[in-house]
Design a protein around this motif. Structure first.
Motif, PDB file in Angstrom:
ATOM      1  N   UNK A  44       0.801  -1.012   0.051  1.00  0.00           N
ATOM      2  CA  UNK A  44       0.082   0.090  -0.192  1.00  0.00           C
ATOM      3  C   UNK A  44       0.779   1.305   0.007  1.00  0.00           C
ATOM      4  N   UNK A  45       2.043   1.261   0.771  1.00  0.00           N
ATOM      5  CA  UNK A  45       2.966   2.317   0.631  1.00  0.00           C
ATOM      6  C   UNK A  45       3.574   2.603  -0.876  1.00  0.00           C
ATOM      7  N   UNK A  46       3.778   1.280  -1.483  1.00  0.00           N
ATOM      8  CA  UNK A  46       4.275   1.644  -2.809  1.00  0.00           C
ATOM      9  C   UNK A  46       3.281   2.198  -3.699  1.00  0.00           C
ATOM     10  N   UNK A  47       1.922   1.576  -3.417  1.00  0.00           N
ATOM     11  CA  UNK A  47       0.631   2.137  -4.571  1.00  0.00           C
ATOM     12  C   UNK A  47       0.714   3.623  -4.211  1.00  0.00           C
ATOM     13  N   UNK A  51       7.257   4.957  -7.413  1.00  0.00           N
ATOM     14  CA  UNK A  51       8.477   5.533  -7.593  1.00  0.00           C
ATOM     15  C   UNK A  51       9.285   6.053  -6.530  1.00  0.00           C
ATOM     16  N   UNK A  52       8.890   5.448  -5.397  1.00  0.00           N
ATOM     17  CA  UNK A  52       9.531   5.621  -4.089  1.00  0.00           C
ATOM     18  C   UNK A  52      10.704   4.633  -3.967  1.00  0.00           C
ATOM     19  N   UNK A  53      11.693   5.178  -3.315  1.00  0.00           N
ATOM     20  CA  UNK A  53      12.948   4.341  -3.102  1.00  0.00           C
ATOM     21  C   UNK A  53      12.736   3.394  -1.905  1.00  0.00           C
ATOM     22  N   UNK A  54      13.657   2.484  -1.871  1.00  0.00           N
ATOM     23  CA  UNK A  54      13.584   1.385  -0.876  1.00  0.00           C
ATOM     24  C   UNK A  54      13.694   2.239   0.509  1.00  0.00           C
ATOM     25  N   UNK A  55      14.709   3.017   0.591  1.00  0.00           N
ATOM     26  CA  UNK A  55      14.827   3.653   1.939  1.00  0.00           C
ATOM     27  C   UNK A  55      13.775   4.649   2.459  1.00  0.00           C
ATOM     28  N   UNK A  57      10.531   3.902   1.490  1.00  0.00           N
ATOM     29  CA  UNK A  57       9.595   3.113   1.891  1.00  0.00           C
ATOM     30  C   UNK A  57       9.604   2.685   3.454  1.00  0.00           C
ATOM     31  N   UNK A  58      10.885   2.408   3.729  1.00  0.00           N
ATOM     32  CA  UNK A  58      11.004   2.006   5.169  1.00  0.00           C
ATOM     33  C   UNK A  58      10.787   3.058   6.021  1.00  0.00           C
ATOM     34  N   UNK A  59      11.170   4.326   5.916  1.00  0.00           N
ATOM     35  CA  UNK A  59      10.889   5.640   6.659  1.00  0.00           C
ATOM     36  C   UNK A  59       9.525   5.615   6.715  1.00  0.00           C
ATOM     37  N   UNK A  60       8.624   5.672   5.698  1.00  0.00           N
ATOM     38  CA  UNK A  60       7.114   5.769   5.709  1.00  0.00           C
ATOM     39  C   UNK A  60       6.535   4.520   6.733  1.00  0.00           C
ATOM     40  N   UNK A  61       7.015   3.361   6.477  1.00  0.00           N
ATOM     41  CA  UNK A  61       6.526   2.098   7.361  1.00  0.00           C
ATOM     42  C   UNK A  61       6.692   2.547   8.684  1.00  0.00           C
ATOM     43  N   UNK A  62       7.952   3.080   9.070  1.00  0.00           N
ATOM     44  CA  UNK A  62       8.142   3.466  10.451  1.00  0.00           C
ATOM     45  C   UNK A  62       7.335   4.381  10.997  1.00  0.00           C
ATOM     46  N   UNK A  63       7.031   5.444  10.190  1.00  0.00           N
ATOM     47  CA  UNK A  63       6.202   6.427  10.748  1.00  0.00           C
ATOM     48  C   UNK A  63       4.704   5.938  10.938  1.00  0.00           C
ATOM     49  N   UNK A  64       4.171   5.035   9.923  1.00  0.00           N
ATOM     50  CA  UNK A  64       2.968   4.540  10.167  1.00  0.00           C
ATOM     51  C   UNK A  64       2.876   3.565  11.340  1.00  0.00           C
ATOM     52  N   UNK A  65       3.998   2.976  11.539  1.00  0.00           N
ATOM     53  CA  UNK A  65       4.183   2.023  12.724  1.00  0.00           C
ATOM     54  C   UNK A  65       4.005   2.914  14.187  1.00  0.00           C
ATOM     55  N   UNK A  66       4.766   3.969  14.197  1.00  0.00           N
ATOM     56  CA  UNK A  66       4.730   4.791  15.387  1.00  0.00           C
ATOM     57  C   UNK A  66       3.420   5.590  15.521  1.00  0.00           C
ATOM     58  N   UNK A  67       2.632   5.675  14.489  1.00  0.00           N
ATOM     59  CA  UNK A  67       1.418   6.436  14.466  1.00  0.00           C
ATOM     60  C   UNK A  67       0.121   5.487  15.000  1.00  0.00           C
ATOM     61  N   UNK A  68       0.462   4.273  15.061  1.00  0.00           N
ATOM     62  CA  UNK A  68      -0.564   3.157  15.742  1.00  0.00           C
ATOM     63  C   UNK A  68      -0.847   3.185  17.084  1.00  0.00           C
ATOM     64  N   UNK A  69      -1.866   3.176  17.631  1.00  0.00           N
ATOM     65  CA  UNK A  69      -2.122   3.013  19.017  1.00  0.00           C
ATOM     66  C   UNK A  69      -2.152   1.577  19.367  1.00  0.00           C
ATOM     67  N   UNK A  70      -2.024   1.205  20.735  1.00  0.00           N
ATOM     68  CA  UNK A  70      -1.974  -0.004  21.123  1.00  0.00           C
ATOM     69  C   UNK A  70      -2.895  -1.061  20.656  1.00  0.00           C
TER      70      UNK A  70
END
Length: 104
Positions: A44-47, A51-55, A57-70
């Motif tokens: 979903x991040x790639x969609x 054209x996003x780079x590998x690195x 993608x990792x940054x965005x995934x990390x931001x999404x993970x931090x935004x999740x609640x318990x």
């Protein structure tokens, strides 16, 4: 003023010491809750960002993970706990077989 290059701080491998080979039959380690989340969300991040780079993608995934609640993390943590249990069971069987092979 640039620092002087020294070789005394480097760690070198002792000669004649070989690295222990990893057994390809050994069980794979369990994935963390974040890795289960990342595997679910990566496409979903790639969609969303073509054209996003590998690195990035990792940054965005990390931001999404931090935004999740318990409450949102619970399913991923449950998967991680189940995978950890699977790994421990497989490792116990693997070690028992290895001990058996050594004794014969």
């Amino acid at each position: 003023m640039p620092k002087e290059k020294t070789t005394s701080g480097r760690k070198t491998k002792a000669r004649g010491v070989e690295k222990k080979k990893k057994d390809p039959n050994a069980p794979k380690r369990g994935l963390s809750a974040y890795m289960f989340f990342a595997n679910d969300q990566r496409e979903s991040v790639r969609e969303d960002n073509p054209g996003i780079s590998f690195g990035q993608v990792g940054k965005l995934l990390g931001e999404r993970w931090k935004a999740l609640n318990e409450k949102q993390r619970i399913p991923y943590e449950a998967k991680a706990a189940a995978d950890k249990k699977r790994y421990e069971d497989e490792k116990a069987i693997y070690n028992a077989q290895e001990d058996e092979d050594e004794s014969t």
